[in-house]
Design a protein around this motif. Sequence first.
Motif, PDB file in Angstrom:
ATOM      1  N   ALA A   1      -1.946   4.468   1.389  1.00  0.00           N
ATOM      2  CA  ALA A   1      -3.446   5.884  -0.416  1.00  0.00           C
ATOM      3  C   ALA A   1      -3.483   5.166  -0.970  1.00  0.00           C
ATOM      4  O   ALA A   1      -4.616   4.818  -2.069  1.00  0.00           O
ATOM      5  CB  ALA A   1      -2.928   6.810  -0.108  1.00  0.00           C
ATOM      6  N   ALA A   2      -2.252   3.986  -1.804  1.00  0.00           N
ATOM      7  CA  ALA A   2      -2.575   3.701  -3.179  1.00  0.00           C
ATOM      8  C   ALA A   2      -3.488   1.991  -2.764  1.00  0.00           C
ATOM      9  O   ALA A   2      -4.421   2.064  -4.426  1.00  0.00           O
ATOM     10  CB  ALA A   2      -1.121   3.082  -3.393  1.00  0.00           C
TER      11      ALA A   2
ATOM     12  N   LEU B   1     -11.284   2.247  -3.573  1.00  0.00           N
ATOM     13  CA  LEU B   1     -12.206   3.209  -3.704  1.00  0.00           C
ATOM     14  C   LEU B   1     -12.817   3.414  -5.267  1.00  0.00           C
ATOM     15  O   LEU B   1     -14.018   3.780  -5.546  1.00  0.00           O
ATOM     16  CB  LEU B   1     -12.100   4.400  -3.272  1.00  0.00           C
ATOM     17  CG  LEU B   1     -12.132   4.754  -1.303  1.00  0.00           C
ATOM     18  CD1 LEU B   1     -11.068   6.401  -1.228  1.00  0.00           C
ATOM     19  CD2 LEU B   1     -13.165   4.838  -0.785  1.00  0.00           C
ATOM     20  N   VAL B   2     -12.273   3.348  -6.392  1.00  0.00           N
ATOM     21  CA  VAL B   2     -12.357   3.329  -7.653  1.00  0.00           C
ATOM     22  C   VAL B   2     -12.466   1.460  -8.030  1.00  0.00           C
ATOM     23  O   VAL B   2     -12.245   1.636  -9.087  1.00  0.00           O
ATOM     24  CB  VAL B   2     -11.517   3.811  -8.609  1.00  0.00           C
ATOM     25  CG1 VAL B   2     -11.082   5.048  -8.075  1.00  0.00           C
ATOM     26  CG2 VAL B   2     -10.077   3.075  -8.271  1.00  0.00           C
TER      27      VAL B   2
ATOM     28  N   LEU C   1      -6.274   1.994  -0.942  1.00  0.00           N
ATOM     29  CA  LEU C   1      -7.256   2.375  -0.012  1.00  0.00           C
ATOM     30  C   LEU C   1      -8.317   3.071  -1.491  1.00  0.00           C
ATOM     31  O   LEU C   1      -9.485   2.996  -1.439  1.00  0.00           O
ATOM     32  CB  LEU C   1      -7.332   3.715   0.985  1.00  0.00           C
ATOM     33  CG  LEU C   1      -8.086   4.373   1.504  1.00  0.00           C
ATOM     34  CD1 LEU C   1      -9.422   2.956   2.253  1.00  0.00           C
ATOM     35  CD2 LEU C   1      -8.463   5.154   2.221  1.00  0.00           C
ATOM     36  N   VAL C   2      -7.325   4.074  -2.394  1.00  0.00           N
ATOM     37  CA  VAL C   2      -7.932   4.888  -3.224  1.00  0.00           C
ATOM     38  C   VAL C   2      -8.450   3.370  -4.149  1.00  0.00           C
ATOM     39  O   VAL C   2      -9.349   4.028  -5.453  1.00  0.00           O
ATOM     40  CB  VAL C   2      -7.069   5.325  -4.253  1.00  0.00           C
ATOM     41  CG1 VAL C   2      -7.259   6.183  -5.646  1.00  0.00           C
ATOM     42  CG2 VAL C   2      -6.895   6.865  -3.335  1.00  0.00           C
ATOM     43  N   SER C   3      -7.128   2.325  -4.824  1.00  0.00           N
ATOM     44  CA  SER C   3      -7.232   1.582  -5.332  1.00  0.00           C
ATOM     45  C   SER C   3      -9.114   0.881  -5.012  1.00  0.00           C
ATOM     46  O   SER C   3      -9.867   0.522  -6.446  1.00  0.00           O
ATOM     47  CB  SER C   3      -6.766   0.239  -5.845  1.00  0.00           C
ATOM     48  OG  SER C   3      -6.324  -0.568  -4.392  1.00  0.00           O
TER      49      SER C   3
END
Length: 249
Positions: A150-151, A157-158, A153-155
């Motif tokens: 998740a970390a 996305l942002v 993937l989120v990085s």
Amino acid sequence: MTESARPDDGDRVPLEPPSAAESVSAALGSAARRAGLDPSKHSSTGAAVWAAMGGWRGILESVLPSLAFVVLFTVTIDPETRQGNLPLSLGVSVGLALVFTIARLLAKSPPSAAIGGLVATAAAALLTLFTGRGQDNFVFGFFTNGAYGAAFLVSVLVSWPLIGLIAGYLLGEGTSWRADKRRRRVYTWLSLGWAALFFARLVVQLPLYFAGDVTALGTLKIIMGLPLFAPMVAVTWLAVRALSPRRES
């Protein structure tokens, strides 16, 4: 210094505090350097990968406790209950982790990896003994893989891929890499690759957990551990080194 020689307050340039991205980059980069990924120390990809795995000691610390649990659980399975000897399997697994930790302490080498492994192994063993189900020995690994995946993937996305933050610190460039579209794109794909690795472990292993197949679950956990981690480190290292600007020695 006399009063007249003191600089005026207006001449002083206040130091700007580091941005959140730079702070995260420094924290991640420091962790990577402690794990052995240091461009100033390793000129070859093989040396970097070997250092990231911790050498023979790191490999043994990572593999042996899980391997011992799987082997002992499998050979002691009761045909009627389809459960192995949990106290024996877990005791040997935790014992090995304890031996590795003591060995690091005696050798005065950084014990953080071994202590972390010991705590995780002991916590998983306690949970398994409480539930009486061998597959619960792997529960904490699911949460770890989910968090890392998740970390990453989120990085992405942002638009702050973690690989870029780590590489920026290790190469002494901070966050300047974001101005280069090519490097930002490569760091994005590398971060997605790491996210895919962690999520792939969940996709493959969770069905075996719910099916209660401890032997297959433990075997795949080992196979999808260092054997997949090492190639990902190699690819990441090669890409980062290829994109890093050439510096004067």
